[in-house]
Design a protein around this motif. Sequence first.
Motif, PDB file in Angstrom:
ATOM      1  N   LEU A   1     -89.303  -7.384  12.454  1.00  0.00           N
ATOM      2  CA  LEU A   1     -89.017  -7.456  13.887  1.00  0.00           C
ATOM      3  C   LEU A   1     -89.501  -6.222  14.643  1.00  0.00           C
ATOM      4  CD1 LEU A   1     -85.352  -8.860  13.779  1.00  0.00           C
ATOM      5  CD2 LEU A   1     -87.474 -10.143  14.142  1.00  0.00           C
ATOM      6  N   LEU A   2     -89.860  -5.172  13.915  1.00  0.00           N
ATOM      7  CA  LEU A   2     -90.245  -3.924  14.568  1.00  0.00           C
ATOM      8  C   LEU A   2     -91.639  -3.975  15.184  1.00  0.00           C
ATOM      9  CD1 LEU A   2     -88.900  -1.366  11.912  1.00  0.00           C
ATOM     10  CD2 LEU A   2     -87.739  -2.212  13.961  1.00  0.00           C
ATOM     11  N   HIS A   3     -92.521  -4.808  14.567  1.00  0.00           N
ATOM     12  CA  HIS A   3     -93.905  -4.843  15.055  1.00  0.00           C
ATOM     13  C   HIS A   3     -94.559  -6.142  14.594  1.00  0.00           C
ATOM     14  CE1 HIS A   3     -98.058  -3.669  15.835  1.00  0.00           C
ATOM     15  NE2 HIS A   3     -97.582  -2.636  16.538  1.00  0.00           N
ATOM     16  N   PRO A   4     -95.334  -6.781  15.463  1.00  0.00           N
ATOM     17  CA  PRO A   4     -95.974  -8.069  15.097  1.00  0.00           C
ATOM     18  C   PRO A   4     -96.848  -7.975  13.856  1.00  0.00           C
ATOM     19  CG  PRO A   4     -96.155  -7.688  17.444  1.00  0.00           C
ATOM     20  CD  PRO A   4     -95.603  -6.424  16.863  1.00  0.00           C
TER      21      PRO A   4
ATOM     22  N   ARG B   1     -98.060  -0.727   3.810  1.00  0.00           N
ATOM     23  CA  ARG B   1     -99.321  -0.051   3.503  1.00  0.00           C
ATOM     24  C   ARG B   1    -100.498  -0.704   4.217  1.00  0.00           C
ATOM     25  NH1 ARG B   1     -98.534   0.606  -3.031  1.00  0.00           N
ATOM     26  NH2 ARG B   1     -97.319   2.560  -2.999  1.00  0.00           N
ATOM     27  N   ASN B   2    -100.345  -1.990   4.514  1.00  0.00           N
ATOM     28  CA  ASN B   2    -101.424  -2.721   5.185  1.00  0.00           C
ATOM     29  C   ASN B   2    -101.487  -2.449   6.686  1.00  0.00           C
ATOM     30  OD1 ASN B   2    -102.206  -3.916   2.771  1.00  0.00           O
ATOM     31  ND2 ASN B   2    -100.854  -5.692   3.057  1.00  0.00           N
TER      32      ASN B   2
ATOM     33  N   LEU C   1     -97.859   2.309  12.872  1.00  0.00           N
ATOM     34  CA  LEU C   1     -96.565   2.725  12.323  1.00  0.00           C
ATOM     35  C   LEU C   1     -95.948   3.878  13.111  1.00  0.00           C
ATOM     36  CD1 LEU C   1     -97.135   2.641   8.443  1.00  0.00           C
ATOM     37  CD2 LEU C   1     -95.686   1.128   9.788  1.00  0.00           C
ATOM     38  N   ARG C   2     -96.783   4.584  13.852  1.00  0.00           N
ATOM     39  CA  ARG C   2     -96.285   5.741  14.591  1.00  0.00           C
ATOM     40  C   ARG C   2     -95.216   5.296  15.597  1.00  0.00           C
ATOM     41  NH1 ARG C   2    -100.838   7.618  16.063  1.00  0.00           N
ATOM     42  NH2 ARG C   2    -101.102   8.969  14.258  1.00  0.00           N
TER      43      ARG C   2
ATOM     44  N   TYR D   1     -91.705   9.140   6.253  1.00  0.00           N
ATOM     45  CA  TYR D   1     -90.643   9.486   7.191  1.00  0.00           C
ATOM     46  C   TYR D   1     -89.455   8.528   7.113  1.00  0.00           C
ATOM     47  CZ  TYR D   1     -93.086   5.881   9.871  1.00  0.00           C
ATOM     48  OH  TYR D   1     -93.698   4.714  10.255  1.00  0.00           O
ATOM     49  N   PHE D   2     -89.500   7.546   6.215  1.00  0.00           N
ATOM     50  CA  PHE D   2     -88.373   6.627   6.076  1.00  0.00           C
ATOM     51  C   PHE D   2     -87.157   7.378   5.527  1.00  0.00           C
ATOM     52  CE2 PHE D   2     -89.211   1.828   6.059  1.00  0.00           C
ATOM     53  CZ  PHE D   2     -89.951   1.922   7.227  1.00  0.00           C
ATOM     54  N   ARG D   3     -85.982   7.007   6.028  1.00  0.00           N
ATOM     55  CA  ARG D   3     -84.732   7.572   5.558  1.00  0.00           C
ATOM     56  C   ARG D   3     -83.789   6.444   5.150  1.00  0.00           C
ATOM     57  NH1 ARG D   3     -87.400  11.358   5.419  1.00  0.00           N
ATOM     58  NH2 ARG D   3     -87.172  13.415   6.398  1.00  0.00           N
TER      59      ARG D   3
END
Length: 586
Positions: free
Chosen positions: A105-108, A142-143, A149-150, A187-189
């Motif tokens: 849901l964060l990005h198409p 990764r794709n 992703l920024r 940067y994932f937590r």
Amino acid sequence: MLVQNTAANAQLDSSARYDAPCCDQDTRVEVIADIMDWIHDREAPTRILCMTGAAGSGKSALQQTVAERCRALKLLAASFFFSASDPSRNIVSKVIPTIAYQLGLLHPIIRSSIGHAAESDPLIFSRSLRTQAEVLIIAPLRNVSVDHLRGIPSVIFVDGLDECIDEDHQTELLHALKVITEDGPSYFRLFIASRPEWAIRAALEENGLLHHAASHIRLSDDYDASDDIRRSLWKSLREIGARSSDPRARVQSWPPFEGIESLVGLASGQYIFAKTVIRYVSERRSSPVERLKTVLSWTVDGGGVAKPLAILDLLYINVLSAAQAAYEVASPALPGHFLELVRFYSYEAQHPGEPHQEATLAKARGLRMVEQLYDIQEGTYDAVFSDIRSLLTVRPLGENLYVHIYHKSLSDFFEKESRSQGLYTPIHRVWAWMAPRMLRRILSSSDTAVEQAIVYASSHVQLNWDDFEEATFLYSAVRAVVYSLVWQSEPEYTAVTEAWVQFTEGGGWNRMDKCLSSAPNTAWNSESVLDRICLLWAGPYVLPNFPVVLDTLREKGMLPLAVDLAAKKFHEKWQGRFAGVVGNAD
């Protein structure tokens, strides 16, 4: 396919969690600040934060509060809130798909990549959790280009890991989640909250899965919640009073300061107690003034009829029932006696300062010595406590280990059948179970220990505790046996009576008499450990109850002649021996 394998109820904003607990305003400020600092610190040495704490310590409220704050700051990437009572979110199979769904849901582009991965392998949801994490989360991310992703939210929340019904799968899930933080975006937590049960404890221990990979907050140990609980109680009760039709609740002096302080003390740093009290007092069908009085009287002296802590009791019942089932499956050394053992160990911690209690002897020696003296297989306490570390735990002090109960109301829970219900195990039932093994222990005490105890006691020399555990144990053992006989129901008399027969035939009375008769009559003012034990034997706890014990057993036809004769003989001897101190022991 992905949606069908997602647990909608487990997400932060699910309608199933509409009344999810959260921290009151201006409370838990320090711990929230520490968590947020870790989330914002891109240079933090770990990408995983594990928060463990006792049942009712406020873990889920903190998770909810921090997650909502992260959502407002556009940092919330995904969440999964376990619940043991919800079949859709008490299993691990839904976790990775649910996290993947939310990431989509964060990005198409992320959504398309995850959707393609799910369609490419229709059996992906039956594969291992690690494989699911690699296929549905790591590879799709990764794709996606770094530019896309920024600015993407980066914090994943997993709450209530201990409420997953399969403990082995909890460990498997921790493996999969660790892989996401290691192989996913740097940067994932990941923020995990759980009671300190086996899976998370093992992972955080030295050489454990997360030992070097995770930071650890011990909520019940690292932060004192007393001030926050006091603030929450005061604020909430004042608001309840302002809405009440009872004029007594609207005066400035309500709630009373002493009442608040009493509740803060009873809470023992656990928010669930305070929250439960607030819910109970806020019931609009009666006066908050009267309901607060009920809580205070009920929790302090047990005189109330109402059950204001029903939610807390339900939590204890659920935790203990699950632990009992797990204990029996593990084929323990003492099968069928989980509750007796829990009751026994908790009793040892319940009265640490009263010199007439077995607890004084136990805590002075530590748990290992207690097991040795009570003829319990070494390390049994570890198996018993394995799944109830959220209620009580074992803490080291010097070379010894001691029981620590997180929440004071647990002791009340054990004492009251109205609260513990089917788990009720009165302490005299524990003594009935312990009596035969304790009498056997007295018989196996070395003659050397008894003889040395006589020499030391006769010469008024202080007993060396490490050298004379067996001698000093005599008082505890016999007193416990008398307790068991005085208060037991008929079916439970048999094993104890048989133990008394063996004790009599083995010369146990003479062995006990040797020690008890060696102490001088100045026991009341003596510093000798054995002297004080003799005094307590003579006091209101044991010796005066002997005639009652004998009469009861005779009436039931359960007193063998040899035991009857020996008991009368030594009772008369000891009664005369300690006649001068029985009246002073009160």
